[in-house]
Enzyme design. Structure first.
Site, PDB file in Angstrom:
ATOM      1  N   HIS A  48       0.818  -1.217   0.000  1.00  0.00           N
ATOM      2  CA  HIS A  48       0.000   0.000   0.000  1.00  0.00           C
ATOM      3  C   HIS A  48       0.853   1.269   0.000  1.00  0.00           C
ATOM      4  O   HIS A  48       0.303   2.374  -0.089  1.00  0.00           O
ATOM      5  CB  HIS A  48      -1.016  -0.018   1.154  1.00  0.00           C
ATOM      6  CG  HIS A  48      -0.506   0.372   2.497  1.00  0.00           C
ATOM      7  ND1 HIS A  48      -0.088  -0.535   3.439  1.00  0.00           N
ATOM      8  CD2 HIS A  48      -0.356   1.585   3.074  1.00  0.00           C
ATOM      9  CE1 HIS A  48       0.289   0.118   4.525  1.00  0.00           C
ATOM     10  NE2 HIS A  48       0.136   1.403   4.333  1.00  0.00           N
ATOM     11  N   ASP A  96       0.084  -7.564   1.685  1.00  0.00           N
ATOM     12  CA  ASP A  96       0.558  -6.169   1.671  1.00  0.00           C
ATOM     13  C   ASP A  96       2.089  -6.138   1.628  1.00  0.00           C
ATOM     14  O   ASP A  96       2.751  -5.894   2.644  1.00  0.00           O
ATOM     15  CB  ASP A  96       0.019  -5.454   2.910  1.00  0.00           C
ATOM     16  CG  ASP A  96       0.194  -3.946   2.825  1.00  0.00           C
ATOM     17  OD1 ASP A  96       0.516  -3.438   1.737  1.00  0.00           O
ATOM     18  OD2 ASP A  96       0.001  -3.286   3.868  1.00  0.00           O
TER      19      ASP A  96
END
Ligand code: 4AZ
Length: 245
Positions: A48, A96
């Site tokens: 992210h 992630d």
């Protein structure tokens, strides 16, 4: 970092600051995330942290971001590779993880010094309750904007069972992540620490066991930090580095 202390020079030599500015902009680079140097030309961070249409650079060997330090090395990012199954939902972030390939000059990227060193990857699972370390320039209880000086804090690994309890994160948590922190609150990672290291002792070395990923705010009771489970991505890391020489 909530509940942190200032890091001493050279104590976390694999910590990097990931900085961006809009493509074409002449303004300064701004810190957005932490990252971890795992090879001379490779930084591990959170998926992210990768934004589109940005120039990206990595700053290493630095504790105070706004100061010019002789130990600092700044290197451009040549390529950012986000995990193919990276996914964000309103309640969690899955897979992630991302790798940054640094730009090389004469075959070298980061130069290993007392202040810049690579971190080792983990070899297997570590026990619940183990004390590990997080670090970053992110938000603190005093400032939503983060700190100039790198901070660190100790956190405890929390079992998947505990973290999946309804009062904690329930079904949002899967095996690509784990929780760490203090369920009573107070000590935690926060915005701006994302992508940075959670390291633990394994076979008498520090290994990069987690990457700061997400959480319900910071330092709140029953809302520990959630970290990317690096052991789940060892094959992806090795394959991605091999495929991008
Ligand atoms: C964030 O917004 C964030 N307390 C990072 C870490 C945590 C919460 C939020 C963990 O990037």
């Amino acid at each position: 970092i909530f509940g942190g202390l200032k890091v001493s020079p050279g104590a976390i030599p694999w910590q990097v600051s990931i900085q961006v500015k809009p493509k074409g902009s002449t303004g300064p680079f701004k810190h957005i995330c932490g990252g971890v140097l795992i090879q001379g030309c490779w930084v591990l961070t959170a998926g992210h942290c990768i934004q589109k249409n940005m120039n990206m650079q990595v700053v290493m060997g630095s504790l105070a971001l706004s100061n010019v330090e002789s130990s600092t090395q700044t290197i451009e990012v040549e390529r950012a590779i986000v995990h193919e199954n990276y996914r964000e939902t309103p309640t969690a972030v899955y897979n992630d993880i991302a790798l940054l390939k640094l730009r090389n000059t004469n075959g070298r990227c980061a130069n290993e010094t007392q202040f810049v060193k690579t971190a080792c990857l983990p070899e297997g699972q570590l026990p619940d309750g183990m004390e590990c370390k997080i670090s970053g320039w992110g938000a603190t209880e005093e400032s939503d904007y983060g700190t100039n000086h790198l901070l660190e804090a100790n956190v405890l690994l929390i079992s998947q069972e505990k973290c999946s309890e309804p009062v904690v994160y329930g079904r949002a948590v899967d095996n690509t992540m784990f929780c760490a922190g203090h369920l009573q609150g107070g000590v935690d990672s926060c915005q701006g620490d994302s992508g940075g290291p959670l390291t633990c002792q394994q076979n008498s070395t520090h290994v990069i066991y987690g990457l700061v990923s997400w959480g319900d705010q910071c330092g709140k009771k029953n809302k520990p930090g959630v970290y990317t489970r690096v052991t789940r991505f060892l094959d992806w890391i090795k394959a991605t580095i091999q495929a991008n020489p």
